[in-house]
Design a protein around this motif. Structure first.
Motif, short mmCIF file in Angstrom:
data_model
loop_
_atom_site.label_atom_id
_atom_site.label_comp_id
_atom_site.label_asym_id
_atom_site.label_seq_id
_atom_site.Cartn_x
_atom_site.Cartn_y
_atom_site.Cartn_z
N GLN A 120 -2.84 -47.32 -10.09
CA GLN A 120 -4.11 -46.66 -10.31
C GLN A 120 -3.91 -45.15 -10.40
O GLN A 120 -3.04 -44.60 -9.76
N PRO A 121 -4.76 -44.52 -11.21
CA PRO A 121 -4.64 -43.06 -11.33
C PRO A 121 -5.13 -42.36 -10.08
O PRO A 121 -5.89 -42.92 -9.30
N VAL A 122 -4.70 -41.13 -9.91
CA VAL A 122 -5.20 -40.31 -8.83
C VAL A 122 -6.43 -39.58 -9.37
O VAL A 122 -6.36 -38.93 -10.41
N LEU A 123 -7.54 -39.69 -8.66
CA LEU A 123 -8.80 -39.15 -9.16
C LEU A 123 -9.33 -38.04 -8.29
O LEU A 123 -9.26 -38.13 -7.07
N ARG A 124 -9.86 -37.03 -8.93
CA ARG A 124 -10.70 -36.09 -8.19
C ARG A 124 -12.10 -36.31 -8.74
O ARG A 124 -12.38 -35.92 -9.87
N PRO A 125 -12.98 -36.94 -7.98
CA PRO A 125 -14.29 -37.26 -8.54
C PRO A 125 -15.06 -35.98 -8.89
O PRO A 125 -15.08 -35.04 -8.10
N PRO A 126 -15.67 -35.93 -10.06
CA PRO A 126 -16.42 -34.75 -10.50
C PRO A 126 -17.78 -34.73 -9.83
O PRO A 126 -18.81 -35.03 -10.45
N VAL A 127 -17.78 -34.34 -8.58
CA VAL A 127 -18.98 -34.50 -7.75
C VAL A 127 -20.17 -33.74 -8.33
O VAL A 127 -21.30 -34.24 -8.33
N ASP A 128 -19.93 -32.52 -8.81
CA ASP A 128 -21.06 -31.75 -9.32
C ASP A 128 -21.59 -32.32 -10.63
O ASP A 128 -22.79 -32.32 -10.88
N PHE A 187 -21.50 -35.44 -11.31
CA PHE A 187 -22.25 -36.62 -10.86
C PHE A 187 -23.63 -36.22 -10.34
O PHE A 187 -24.59 -36.98 -10.48
N SER A 188 -23.71 -35.05 -9.73
CA SER A 188 -25.01 -34.62 -9.21
C SER A 188 -26.00 -34.38 -10.34
O SER A 188 -27.18 -34.72 -10.23
N GLU A 199 -16.34 -28.35 -13.94
CA GLU A 199 -16.26 -29.74 -14.33
C GLU A 199 -16.83 -29.95 -15.71
O GLU A 199 -17.94 -29.54 -15.97
N PRO A 234 -19.72 -35.46 -18.25
CA PRO A 234 -19.19 -36.79 -18.53
C PRO A 234 -19.25 -37.07 -20.01
O PRO A 234 -20.21 -36.68 -20.67
N GLY A 235 -18.23 -37.69 -20.53
CA GLY A 235 -18.21 -37.96 -21.97
C GLY A 235 -19.13 -39.11 -22.31
O GLY A 235 -19.57 -39.85 -21.44
N GLN A 268 -17.71 -43.06 -19.48
CA GLN A 268 -16.29 -43.05 -19.83
C GLN A 268 -15.76 -41.65 -19.65
O GLN A 268 -16.25 -40.72 -20.28
N ARG A 269 -14.80 -41.48 -18.76
CA ARG A 269 -14.19 -40.18 -18.54
C ARG A 269 -12.72 -40.24 -18.93
O ARG A 269 -12.16 -41.33 -19.11
N ASP A 295 -10.29 -39.80 -17.12
CA ASP A 295 -9.46 -40.48 -16.11
C ASP A 295 -9.97 -41.87 -15.81
O ASP A 295 -9.65 -42.45 -14.77
N PHE A 354 -21.50 -43.81 -7.50
CA PHE A 354 -20.54 -43.81 -8.60
C PHE A 354 -19.27 -44.50 -8.12
O PHE A 354 -18.73 -44.17 -7.07
N GLN A 394 -15.32 -45.59 -9.12
CA GLN A 394 -14.20 -45.36 -10.03
C GLN A 394 -12.98 -46.09 -9.49
O GLN A 394 -12.79 -46.16 -8.28
N GLY A 414 -9.23 -46.07 -8.69
CA GLY A 414 -8.15 -45.09 -8.56
C GLY A 414 -7.95 -44.70 -7.11
O GLY A 414 -8.51 -45.30 -6.19
N ARG A 415 -7.13 -43.71 -6.93
CA ARG A 415 -6.85 -43.18 -5.60
C ARG A 415 -7.49 -41.80 -5.51
O ARG A 415 -7.66 -41.12 -6.51
N ASP A 438 -8.12 -37.97 -4.61
CA ASP A 438 -7.52 -36.66 -4.36
C ASP A 438 -8.66 -35.68 -4.15
O ASP A 438 -9.42 -35.39 -5.07
N GLN A 466 -23.80 -35.16 -0.86
CA GLN A 466 -22.72 -35.79 -1.62
C GLN A 466 -21.71 -36.37 -0.63
O GLN A 466 -21.33 -35.71 0.32
N VAL A 488 -24.42 -39.70 -4.34
CA VAL A 488 -25.24 -38.50 -4.48
C VAL A 488 -26.65 -38.92 -4.12
O VAL A 488 -27.17 -39.88 -4.69
#
Lengths: 207, 388
Positions: free
Chosen positions: A160-168, A170-171, A199, A202-203, B277-278, B280, B298, B300, B302-303, B305, B331, B344
């Protein structure tokens, strides 16, 4: 870039995306520690590829599952640190009628085991046989230890990829999704959240 | 101006545009069938006012009908009443935020909001919501009526104008223990002040279970009915990204292991599921509401970070670390096995905590040895088959 750590196995397997792979290789070029770890992974991979025992892996996995079932919750409990291959070989439930003695007994290796209730222990059999069995078992156990140890090393990096969730981001998404759902006012929230730097939005959905 | 404002802490109810598109209900709405837990909120049947449909256990009181009437008027007010004014907006909790908002509403065109004094060099932060954006359906109001007791509570004055007051109370018949309310409590959770003349919402407040005000917004001054000329239209805030999923698509996702619960906490129903769809990976967004509060979850693969995400404190839920950033919206971020959750919420901390507790969490801080061995064996197997 930080050390690869869990990404080493993914790199060896070619599971990283282009950018991530480039960054990882660039890091490895300059970092002896990660380079050694990378080499270790490659060696383990080569070693396992040269053995011919896919069935052994499957059987071991079955035994691990049985072991896990026998453990108290949570399921992902710690097992004794390797190598102590003795315990994983015990089957907690009898699989077929056998000449094995039930209850506490001597382990083939000659140690008196700590037997969990309901567990069956393989009988040592007659003494000379026990001796031979012990040697064979020791050999088998060391193979098991190597394979489990190797599996442990390999398993360190999930795919699995390492993710930094785009919290803002998402807000903002939350605000504009829920503006018809509650008495809160999301317009103002969306206004400020829309202008958080950093950030990307989202696409669009691709399907 | 609060220093927190720059953190875009300004996710506080602003008022008018709030109810826009929220409440499209008819008089006598009060008694409609309870909302089924669809992936998208169903439309309300408004064809038979005054008839109590099957499944509803009690009839509306006169006071409740009046309250619903007021809330319904508030939604239509946005469509028909031009106005401009200045609001004070604030939230209180571990983090206190406050700011001033200038609002302009032009029926048929849209609503603009400008936060004063925030942004780099105190440049205004602003946005515009087009009037062409469709109003929400009435599922929200049905939920509100179902989950809460609504009542008219007399008259008052806001910004020099007479208003009618609506009180929203936690249903005292079966207090929501999930959210820290005990049965039998008659708990005031929100008040809404509705302009008697135009129906616009002039003030609103939300309270936590102890009675403390946690969110508030109110017009300090308001000019109604004058032609409003928006000299400059701020950038338009886009609608939600991603693709809304229907029941079938949602079922398919669940069969692939996505959690996407229907009702994580009593009364908080799934309103919509969107797939984003992002770069990542995929994101599943579940939006929940009980009519008063809204929460988005939300998911996702993954792991996690957390590097670069500032302002989060760590709390322990069971054995799992959970990252929380206070404010409005609150959040929350955590990882469970191979799924990263982000919540959120425009909701009190008790509701958010209940949602977090209802979702999967890691059972241990680190991966178990067993997980790692199993994964390693699976990987080794794939090599044997030449997939490595």
């Amino acid at each position: 870039m930080t050390h690869l750590r869990d990404r080493v196995a993914a790199l060896v397997d070619g599971e990283l995306g282009h950018d991530a792979r480039d960054r990882a290789l660039a890091h490895v070029a300059g970092c002896a520690e990660c380079r050694q770890e990378l080499e270790a992974h490659r060696r383990v991979k080569a070693m396992l590829a040269s053995t011919s025992e896919p069935r052994a892996a499957q059987e071991l996995r079955l035994r691990l599952r049985l072991l896990a079932q026998d453990q108290p919750r949570p399921l992902r409990a710690e097992v004794p640190p390797l190598p102590t291959p003795v315990r994983p070989l015990r089957r907690p439930t009898p699989a077929r009628p056998s000449t094995r003695r039930r209850g506490p007994g001597r382990h083939p290796e000659g140690r008196s085991g700590q037997v969990r209730p309901g567990a069956q222990v393989r009988s040592a059999g007659r003494r000379t046989l026990a001796h031979r069995s012990a040697l064979a078992s020791a050999g088998a156990l060391s193979v098991v230890a190597v394979v489990l140890g190797g599996a442990f090393v390999l398993g360190g990096s999930p795919t699995q990829p390492v993710l930094r969730p785009p919290v803002d981001t998402f807000s903002v998404q939350h605000a504009v999704s829920t503006d018809d759902m509650s008495l809160s006012d999301p317009l103002v929230g969306a206004v400020t959240a829309s202008f958080v730097p950093g950030e990307p939005a989202p696409g669009p959905a691709t399907r | 101006m609060s220093r927190h404002a720059n953190r875009t802490a300004a996710r506080v109810p602003g008022a008018m545009p709030a109810l826009v598109g929220v409440l499209v209900a008819s008089v006598g709405l009060a008694w409609v069938a309870p909302a089924p837990a669809h992936a998208t909120a169903p439309r309300i049947d408004v064809s038979s006012p005054g008839v109590s449909p099957a499944g509803v256990s009690r009839a509306a009181t006169g006071s409740e009908v009046h309250a619903l009437d007021l809330l319904e008027r508030a939604a239509r007010a946005e469509e028909s009443t031009p106005y401009e004014g200045t609001q004070f907006v604030a939230s209180w909790g571990r983090v206190t935020t406050s700011y001033l908002v200038e609002v302009e509403n032009v029926p048929g065109r849209g609503t603009a909001a400008r936060l004063l004094g925030v942004g780099p060099d105190h440049a205004p932060v602003e946005g515009f919501r087009s009037a062409a954006a469709p109003f929400g359906d009435v599922g929200h109001l049905r939920l509100l009526a179902r989950n809460y007791d609504l009542a008219g509570a007399g008259v008052a004055t806001v910004a020099g104008r007479p208003v009618d007051v609506v009180e929203v109370r936690a249903d005292d018949r079966d207090g929501d223990e999930d959210r820290g309310q005990t049965p039998g409590d008659d708990l005031l959770v929100a008040r809404v002040w509705v302009d008697s003349e135009t129906g616009l919402v002039l003030r609103r407040e939300a309270y936590d279970p102890t009675g403390r005000t946690v969110r508030a917004s109110a017009f300090l001054d308001l000019r109604v009915g004058l032609p409003v000329r928006m000299s400059s239209v701020p950038p338009e805030i886009p609608g939600p990204s991603g693709q809304a999923l229907d029941d079938e698509a949602l079922a398919s996702k669940r069969s692939q292991g996505w959690t996407c619960p229907d009702e994580p906490v009593d009364g908080l129903l799934l309103q919509e599921v969107r797939r984003l769809q992002r770069h990542d990976g995929e994101v599943m967004q579940m939006s929940y509401s009980d009519g008063l509060e809204s929460v988005s979850v939300f998911e996702q693969r993954g792991r996690l970070d957390m590097a670069g995400l500032e302002g989060f404190r760590v709390v322990r839920v069971g054995q799992a670390p959970v990252h929380v950033r206070d404010g409005l919206p609150m959040q929350v971020v955590w990882v469970a096995e191979d799924t990263v959750f982000t919540v959120v919420a425009d909701a009190p901390g008790t509701t958010v905590a209940a949602v977090v507790a209802a979702l999967p969490r890691a059972t241990t801080d680190e991966e178990g040895v067993l997980t790692r061995i199993e994964r390693g064996l699976r990987r080794a197997q794939s090599w044997f088959r030449g997939n490595g």
